[in-house]
Motif scaffolding. Sequence first.
Motif, PDB file in Angstrom:
ATOM      1  N   ALA A  52     -34.015  45.521 -25.576  1.00  0.00           N
ATOM      2  CA  ALA A  52     -33.583  44.292 -24.907  1.00  0.00           C
ATOM      3  C   ALA A  52     -32.618  43.507 -25.794  1.00  0.00           C
ATOM      4  O   ALA A  52     -32.724  43.531 -27.017  1.00  0.00           O
ATOM      5  CB  ALA A  52     -34.790  43.428 -24.577  1.00  0.00           C
ATOM      6  N   LEU A  53     -31.680  42.852 -25.146  1.00  0.00           N
ATOM      7  CA  LEU A  53     -30.833  41.892 -25.848  1.00  0.00           C
ATOM      8  C   LEU A  53     -30.954  40.572 -25.104  1.00  0.00           C
ATOM      9  O   LEU A  53     -30.660  40.500 -23.910  1.00  0.00           O
ATOM     10  CB  LEU A  53     -29.380  42.357 -25.876  1.00  0.00           C
ATOM     11  N   ILE A  54     -31.409  39.570 -25.781  1.00  0.00           N
ATOM     12  CA  ILE A  54     -31.607  38.286 -25.141  1.00  0.00           C
ATOM     13  C   ILE A  54     -30.675  37.268 -25.772  1.00  0.00           C
ATOM     14  O   ILE A  54     -30.671  37.095 -26.991  1.00  0.00           O
ATOM     15  CB  ILE A  54     -33.072  37.836 -25.275  1.00  0.00           C
ATOM     16  N   GLU A  55     -29.859  36.655 -24.943  1.00  0.00           N
ATOM     17  CA  GLU A  55     -28.960  35.617 -25.448  1.00  0.00           C
ATOM     18  C   GLU A  55     -29.509  34.257 -25.068  1.00  0.00           C
ATOM     19  O   GLU A  55     -29.821  34.004 -23.903  1.00  0.00           O
ATOM     20  CB  GLU A  55     -27.567  35.785 -24.871  1.00  0.00           C
ATOM     21  N   ILE A  56     -29.626  33.402 -26.056  1.00  0.00           N
ATOM     22  CA  ILE A  56     -30.088  32.045 -25.786  1.00  0.00           C
ATOM     23  C   ILE A  56     -28.872  31.142 -25.789  1.00  0.00           C
ATOM     24  O   ILE A  56     -28.115  31.111 -26.752  1.00  0.00           O
ATOM     25  CB  ILE A  56     -31.102  31.597 -26.848  1.00  0.00           C
ATOM     26  N   LYS A  57     -28.685  30.466 -24.661  1.00  0.00           N
ATOM     27  CA  LYS A  57     -27.509  29.606 -24.540  1.00  0.00           C
ATOM     28  C   LYS A  57     -27.930  28.164 -24.370  1.00  0.00           C
ATOM     29  O   LYS A  57     -29.077  27.878 -24.054  1.00  0.00           O
ATOM     30  CB  LYS A  57     -26.688  30.025 -23.324  1.00  0.00           C
ATOM     31  N   GLY A  58     -26.966  27.311 -24.524  1.00  0.00           N
ATOM     32  CA  GLY A  58     -27.252  25.893 -24.344  1.00  0.00           C
ATOM     33  C   GLY A  58     -26.304  25.085 -25.195  1.00  0.00           C
ATOM     34  O   GLY A  58     -25.772  25.588 -26.185  1.00  0.00           O
ATOM     35  N   PRO A  59     -26.100  23.832 -24.819  1.00  0.00           N
ATOM     36  CA  PRO A  59     -25.195  22.987 -25.607  1.00  0.00           C
ATOM     37  C   PRO A  59     -25.799  22.643 -26.964  1.00  0.00           C
ATOM     38  O   PRO A  59     -26.957  22.941 -27.225  1.00  0.00           O
ATOM     39  CB  PRO A  59     -25.051  21.727 -24.739  1.00  0.00           C
ATOM     40  N   VAL A  78     -30.431  36.544 -29.675  1.00  0.00           N
ATOM     41  CA  VAL A  78     -29.233  35.962 -30.247  1.00  0.00           C
ATOM     42  C   VAL A  78     -29.036  34.565 -29.683  1.00  0.00           C
ATOM     43  O   VAL A  78     -29.009  34.381 -28.473  1.00  0.00           O
ATOM     44  CB  VAL A  78     -27.995  36.828 -29.923  1.00  0.00           C
ATOM     45  N   ALA A  79     -28.932  33.598 -30.557  1.00  0.00           N
ATOM     46  CA  ALA A  79     -28.566  32.251 -30.113  1.00  0.00           C
ATOM     47  C   ALA A  79     -27.071  32.104 -30.290  1.00  0.00           C
ATOM     48  O   ALA A  79     -26.558  32.275 -31.391  1.00  0.00           O
ATOM     49  CB  ALA A  79     -29.298  31.203 -30.946  1.00  0.00           C
ATOM     50  N   THR A  80     -26.362  31.866 -29.194  1.00  0.00           N
ATOM     51  CA  THR A  80     -24.906  31.803 -29.290  1.00  0.00           C
ATOM     52  C   THR A  80     -24.355  30.992 -28.133  1.00  0.00           C
ATOM     53  O   THR A  80     -24.969  30.920 -27.067  1.00  0.00           O
ATOM     54  CB  THR A  80     -24.304  33.226 -29.284  1.00  0.00           C
ATOM     55  N   HIS A  81     -23.218  30.366 -28.320  1.00  0.00           N
ATOM     56  CA  HIS A  81     -22.618  29.723 -27.152  1.00  0.00           C
ATOM     57  C   HIS A  81     -21.502  30.568 -26.549  1.00  0.00           C
ATOM     58  O   HIS A  81     -21.071  30.317 -25.447  1.00  0.00           O
ATOM     59  CB  HIS A  81     -22.160  28.298 -27.461  1.00  0.00           C
ATOM     60  N   ALA A  82     -21.024  31.568 -27.312  1.00  0.00           N
ATOM     61  CA  ALA A  82     -20.054  32.508 -26.752  1.00  0.00           C
ATOM     62  C   ALA A  82     -20.753  33.842 -26.550  1.00  0.00           C
ATOM     63  O   ALA A  82     -21.343  34.381 -27.475  1.00  0.00           O
ATOM     64  CB  ALA A  82     -18.876  32.667 -27.709  1.00  0.00           C
ATOM     65  N   THR A  83     -20.719  34.354 -25.320  1.00  0.00           N
ATOM     66  CA  THR A  83     -21.493  35.567 -25.053  1.00  0.00           C
ATOM     67  C   THR A  83     -20.918  36.765 -25.785  1.00  0.00           C
ATOM     68  O   THR A  83     -19.713  36.841 -26.068  1.00  0.00           O
ATOM     69  CB  THR A  83     -21.546  35.839 -23.539  1.00  0.00           C
ATOM     70  N   LEU A  84     -21.799  37.685 -26.135  1.00  0.00           N
ATOM     71  CA  LEU A  84     -21.342  38.890 -26.818  1.00  0.00           C
ATOM     72  C   LEU A  84     -20.698  39.850 -25.837  1.00  0.00           C
ATOM     73  O   LEU A  84     -19.935  40.725 -26.227  1.00  0.00           O
ATOM     74  CB  LEU A  84     -22.526  39.584 -27.501  1.00  0.00           C
ATOM     75  N   GLY A  85     -21.037  39.721 -24.549  1.00  0.00           N
ATOM     76  CA  GLY A  85     -20.457  40.582 -23.534  1.00  0.00           C
ATOM     77  C   GLY A  85     -20.959  42.008 -23.557  1.00  0.00           C
ATOM     78  O   GLY A  85     -20.225  42.947 -23.254  1.00  0.00           O
ATOM     79  N   LEU A  86     -22.199  42.191 -23.919  1.00  0.00           N
ATOM     80  CA  LEU A  86     -22.767  43.531 -23.919  1.00  0.00           C
ATOM     81  C   LEU A  86     -23.538  43.754 -22.619  1.00  0.00           C
ATOM     82  O   LEU A  86     -24.011  42.788 -22.004  1.00  0.00           O
ATOM     83  CB  LEU A  86     -23.705  43.705 -25.115  1.00  0.00           C
ATOM     84  N   PRO A  87     -23.643  44.998 -22.158  1.00  0.00           N
ATOM     85  CA  PRO A  87     -24.352  45.273 -20.894  1.00  0.00           C
ATOM     86  C   PRO A  87     -25.851  44.990 -21.013  1.00  0.00           C
ATOM     87  O   PRO A  87     -26.394  45.011 -22.106  1.00  0.00           O
ATOM     88  CB  PRO A  87     -24.087  46.762 -20.662  1.00  0.00           C
TER      89      PRO A  87
END
Lengths: 201, 248, 53, 223
Positions: A36-43, A182-191
Amino acid sequence: MTQVNSSTLLQVSGLEVEVAERPLLTDFNLSVNPGALIEIKGPNGSGKTTLLRYLAGIRRAHRGSIDLRSHSFAYVGQKSGLNAALTAYENLRWLTQNADQNTSETELMRVLSELGLKSCRDMPVGSLSAGQVRRCGLASLLALKARIWLLDEPLTSLDESAIDWLKGAITSHRASGGGAVVATHATLGLPDTETIDLNVS
Amino acid sequence: MNWFTRIFHKMGSPPFFYRGAKVWVSWLYVIGFVSLIVGTVWGLAFAPADRLQGDSFRIIYLHVPTAHLSQLIYIAIAVAGFVYLVWRMKMADVFIVSAVWLGAWLTAFALFSGIVWGIPTWGTGWVWDARTTSVLVQLFLFLGLIALRTAIPNSQRGALAVAVLAIVGVINIPIIKYSVDWFTTLHQPASIQIGNPVSIDPSMLWPLLVNTIGLYALAAGVILYYMRINVLRRERNSEWVRDIVDSN
Amino acid sequence: MMEWLEMGGYAAYVWPVFGIALIFVIVVALTPRFQHKRLIEALRIELEIESEN
Amino acid sequence: MNAFVIAFNRTFRIGWRHPLDSLNPMAFFIIVTSLISITFEGGSLATGDGLAIAVLWVVLLLSTMMASGGAYAQDYEDGSLEQVIAQNQSLYVSVHGSVAARWFLCAVPIVALVPLGAWMLNIDTEVWWILFITLIPGSIVFTLFGVLGATLTLGVGRNGVLLALLVLPLYVPVLLLGVGACQRSANQEPFEFALIGILAIAMGAITFLPFAIAALLRVSQEY
């Protein structure tokens, strides 16, 4: 509710994330399965970094539980974790020792050269450029051989080639059954990325 | 849950504490002021003068209660620090923050009154004996606590740091007493000893007792008052504080 | 009365201590009252600004 | 590998790369001692004078405090502290390793300078051995309290004076016992009590202070 799986790498249930004694998130649930790849987003200020620090065990949860199931993990925060006076090699070796792993010198050298830091082996980290320091911090991901990766804004001050390398590293990490948060505001763009938006929840 | 833990939790609940403590503050203020006035007037005007020290001994009516109380406050702060360390009870930190200033002032006053008393009594304002030295160190420890709490605004971290320092300090005070006692026997003749009348006449003792009670009550009232203020300040975003502000 | 004020020759020691104690007690006892009032006032202003928004 | 060894190696290696952190307190020690002996009218401090011993102890105390006051500041800044906490190493053991390394780096060189200071201050050579015996546990306690002060003020900018305010009162017992032991020994009086006292304080500090330091390190990450 998230389904509990016997092969789950990381299980978070009912976690309360607080900043300056004020709850920012309540009853936060998350499970990280192999691959799994989990992206955590938020301001800014939404608690991305803090949440990651909870997952890494740097902050202790007062409510809720974080179950790593005794899997090894690697945490790369916004601070590099590298001492400026020590060389890149010494820092990496310390990081592996600190995680109770015995990575051989050959392996560490292989990791360094994969990130283009071979020539920096004996240079103190303080004399490296910001990008090189960042790479050196990410090198610990490979050196630690951990099942779970916890990355806080990994793209900061990385150039194109390093970003490509990181994407490749995450992909092969997932392929070998690891998980990443991954905590990031720009997505890595991975499937197959799972996204958690802290602003919505 | 037994009665003890229930009271423990209730006291730890800010709105309950804020409302409940109000009556206590008023009563403690009344008891404190009345006893202090009675005790002081009694001590100054009606108690007989000391046979050896004359009227200068009347400073005892302020010196002894403040010195005792300042030590008691330090110990209480250390105990609260321990409670905070073990149970992370926020009220313990509120108590520490509310009591340090008073403790520091009382210690300073105890030192000051001791010096003034010492000049006519032993001919010198200052003796490096166990008691004065440990009170001086206690003042430094209080100042350290205050400085540390102001330097670390983050309340969780500051609270823990202050708790640790208070505990380390309270262990240190008796050690200092013993080591000074041992050390000064090397240097100073035993001729100078801080006035501690072996047999004190009841007519002299009563005002001391009344003043002590008054000072303790007033100090408890002041600390409780500050605790109420600090509770309000910390809970400023919660619903019950809004109700209180609206009703005022 | 005068005799009492002289404190057997120790007036210069006794009265300053009691005088400072008096000021000390009054200041210490009254400050929380002012602080409490000021805090409530500040909180009230905070609430007002909040309700305007 | 043992957390003690890891922390010791790392702290020692970093200290080795910053020699000035050890050399500055040493220079401070020599300069202050010589200033004091100059002001006593060209070093006319009488032999066997108890004052010289007290001066030596106080200067050593200040130099050790200076030297250990920067503990963990770098680890806090660069994030290696959070790595230690994240990977769940025994923080208590790790603190021990780190303090031990710091003692070797900061206190041992100054204690090694004591003969020079004692010679400058005209202290009887017969007292030197007791100076060493008391200064070794004494400097351990000074280092531990210094590190405690450093962790208390972690992340607080410009903390020199604050550190002194917090730490100096805690130094009093060891200072008194140490100076007393040396002075008594100089007067051929019994001093065993003080020696036992210093050792007891040192044992207590070695056992318990790392707990406090570890707790403070952990909470320093909870901002």
